[in-house]
Design an enzyme around this catalytic site. Structure first.
Site, short mmCIF file in Angstrom:
data_model
loop_
_atom_site.label_atom_id
_atom_site.label_comp_id
_atom_site.label_asym_id
_atom_site.label_seq_id
_atom_site.Cartn_x
_atom_site.Cartn_y
_atom_site.Cartn_z
N GLY A 37 -112.03 60.58 24.20
CA GLY A 37 -112.90 60.13 23.10
C GLY A 37 -114.34 59.99 23.54
O GLY A 37 -115.27 60.35 22.80
N TYR A 65 -94.11 59.43 20.03
CA TYR A 65 -95.39 60.14 20.14
C TYR A 65 -95.25 61.59 19.65
O TYR A 65 -96.06 62.06 18.85
CB TYR A 65 -95.85 60.11 21.59
CG TYR A 65 -97.14 60.84 21.87
CD1 TYR A 65 -98.37 60.25 21.59
CD2 TYR A 65 -97.15 62.12 22.43
CE1 TYR A 65 -99.57 60.92 21.85
CE2 TYR A 65 -98.33 62.79 22.70
CZ TYR A 65 -99.54 62.19 22.42
OH TYR A 65 -100.73 62.85 22.67
N THR A 97 -112.90 58.19 16.10
CA THR A 97 -112.04 57.04 16.34
C THR A 97 -111.50 57.14 17.78
O THR A 97 -111.31 58.24 18.31
CB THR A 97 -110.87 56.97 15.34
OG1 THR A 97 -110.00 58.10 15.53
CG2 THR A 97 -111.37 56.94 13.90
N GLY A 98 -111.29 55.99 18.40
CA GLY A 98 -110.87 56.01 19.80
C GLY A 98 -111.92 56.66 20.68
O GLY A 98 -111.59 57.32 21.68
N GLY A 99 -113.19 56.43 20.33
CA GLY A 99 -114.28 57.07 21.09
C GLY A 99 -114.73 56.26 22.29
O GLY A 99 -115.77 56.54 22.87
N1 LIG Z 1 -104.40 62.91 27.60
C1 LIG Z 1 -103.68 63.97 27.34
O1 LIG Z 1 -103.20 64.64 28.26
C2 LIG Z 1 -103.43 64.40 25.92
C3 LIG Z 1 -102.60 65.48 25.68
C4 LIG Z 1 -102.38 65.91 24.38
C5 LIG Z 1 -103.01 65.26 23.33
N2 LIG Z 1 -103.81 64.20 23.58
C6 LIG Z 1 -104.46 63.56 22.43
O2 LIG Z 1 -105.86 63.62 22.60
C7 LIG Z 1 -106.45 62.40 22.13
C8 LIG Z 1 -107.21 61.72 23.28
O3 LIG Z 1 -106.30 61.51 24.34
P1 LIG Z 1 -106.60 60.48 25.51
O4 LIG Z 1 -105.56 60.69 26.55
O5 LIG Z 1 -108.02 60.53 25.86
O6 LIG Z 1 -106.28 59.11 24.76
P2 LIG Z 1 -106.15 57.64 25.43
O7 LIG Z 1 -106.72 57.63 26.78
O8 LIG Z 1 -104.74 57.18 25.25
O9 LIG Z 1 -107.09 56.79 24.48
C9 LIG Z 1 -106.65 56.49 23.20
C10 LIG Z 1 -107.83 56.02 22.40
O10 LIG Z 1 -107.34 55.63 21.11
C11 LIG Z 1 -107.74 54.30 20.86
N3 LIG Z 1 -106.74 53.61 20.06
C12 LIG Z 1 -105.45 53.36 20.35
N4 LIG Z 1 -104.88 52.65 19.35
C13 LIG Z 1 -105.85 52.45 18.43
C14 LIG Z 1 -105.91 51.78 17.18
N5 LIG Z 1 -104.83 51.17 16.68
N6 LIG Z 1 -107.07 51.78 16.50
C15 LIG Z 1 -108.17 52.38 17.01
N7 LIG Z 1 -108.19 53.03 18.17
C16 LIG Z 1 -107.05 53.06 18.87
C17 LIG Z 1 -107.87 53.65 22.24
O11 LIG Z 1 -108.69 52.51 22.13
P3 LIG Z 1 -108.42 51.18 23.03
O12 LIG Z 1 -109.17 51.40 24.29
O13 LIG Z 1 -108.92 50.06 22.20
O14 LIG Z 1 -106.93 51.11 23.26
C18 LIG Z 1 -108.49 54.79 23.01
O15 LIG Z 1 -109.86 54.89 22.80
C19 LIG Z 1 -105.30 61.56 21.58
O16 LIG Z 1 -105.16 61.78 20.20
C20 LIG Z 1 -104.11 62.08 22.33
O17 LIG Z 1 -102.90 61.87 21.65
C21 LIG Z 1 -104.04 63.74 24.85
#
Ligand SMILES: NC(=O)c1ccc[n+]([C@@H]2O[C@H](COP(=O)([O-])OP(=O)(O)OC[C@H]3O[C@@H](n4cnc5c(N)ncnc54)[C@H](OP(=O)(O)O)[C@@H]3O)[C@@H](O)[C@H]2O)c1
Length: 260
Positions: A19, A159, A12-14
């Protein structure tokens, strides 16, 4: 034989940032991958990005994971096309950015929990009930948590609370499903390089890197490697575990430049 040959995988969120790297990892190691973004537009953009990375076989379909009807529709497609699911990666997340606690409408808390906690819950429940329990080989679940479940960051109450709930949920669901042969774990990242880093001034990137004992944030590939380990038979005796991947941030009391 590739590690995930013959495995059907849902991420999900790929469709963007981490993702995309997780999808690419499973794709390159032989998996048949399904992915969703939250909207048709964002999902199509992700599909194009994956095609340009050399992963043309990925099946994409929009699904707002907070909406049970959309989740069921996604699983209908997987059932019809693949007839099985082996690996679920709950990566989708609402970042809950920019809302200080004192100003936050309680409805915003519900919105963030709706994606991160309810979303992960209902996608996992569908995977378990519709596929894993009916397959002799069962299946495995990996959640994306965050080190902010353990050490909070500012102006991100919703969050941080959602990621704390994910950790507790991972342990609880893992306990319920362990006797049934289904493993549930989480990877808890710290800083990951995403498009949100691209716009940061170089001094801020450098300061963040100084926060990391290993001196570097994770790449999406670093996180995908942990997710793939937890999804593979290499971790077959691990369940209910939160694997932190944060360059050592969680083990330090203070960053080096302000340490006593
Ligand atoms: N980035 C970091 O530094 C960090 C740190 C700690 C943990 N994490 C965790 O690691 C994971 C990936 O992080 P990331 O920064 O790559 O995430 P991101 O850039 O915020 O991307 C979030 C993804 O989730 C999807 N999404 C959001 N709401 C959704 C919904 N209601 N239904 C389906 N998909 C949905 C988005 O799709 P859309 O494009 O459609 O919005 C996007 O593909 C997340 O779980 C995040 O919390 C990230």
């Amino acid at each position: 034989m590739a590690r995930f040959e013959g495995k059907v995988v849902l991420v999900t969120g790929g469709n963007r940032n981490t993702g995309l790297d997780i999808v690419e990892k499973f794709c390159r190691e032989g998996g048949r991958v399904y992915m969703c973004g939250s909207t048709p537009e964002s999902t199509a953009k992700g599909a194009a990005a994956l095609a340009s990375r050399g992963c043309p076989g990925v099946r994409s379909m929009p699904c707002d994971v907070s909406d049970l009807e959309q989740v069921k529709a996604l699983f209908d497609v997987i059932e019809k096309e693949a007839g099985r699911l082996d690996i679920l990666v709950n990566n989708a997340a609402h970042q809950g950015i920019g809302k200080p606690f004192v100003e936050m409408d309680p409805a915003y808390l519900t919105e963030v929990l709706g994606v991160n906690v309810r979303g992960g819950f209902q996608v996992t429940q569908q995977a378990v009930n519709r596929f894993f329990l009916k397959q002799p080989e069962r299946g495995v679940v990996v959640f994306l948590s965050s080190n902010t479940a353990m050490r909070a960051i500012r102006n991100r109450t919703a969050y941080c609370a959602s990621k704390g709930a994910i950790n507790a949920m991972v342990r609880a669901v893992a306990l319920d499903l362990a006797p049934l042969g289904i493993r549930v774990n989480a990877c808890a990242p710290g800083y990951i390089y995403t498009e949100r880093w691209d716009v940061l001034p170089e001094e801020k990137k450098a300061r963040r890197r100084l926060n990391c004992p290993l001196r570097h944030e994770a790449s999406g590939e670093d996180i995908a490697n942990v997710v793939a380990f937890l999804a593979s038979s290499d971790s077959s005796n691990i369940t209910g575990e939160i694997v932190t991947c944060d360059a050592g941030c969680s083990c330090q009391h203070m960053p080096e430049d302000v340490d006593v």
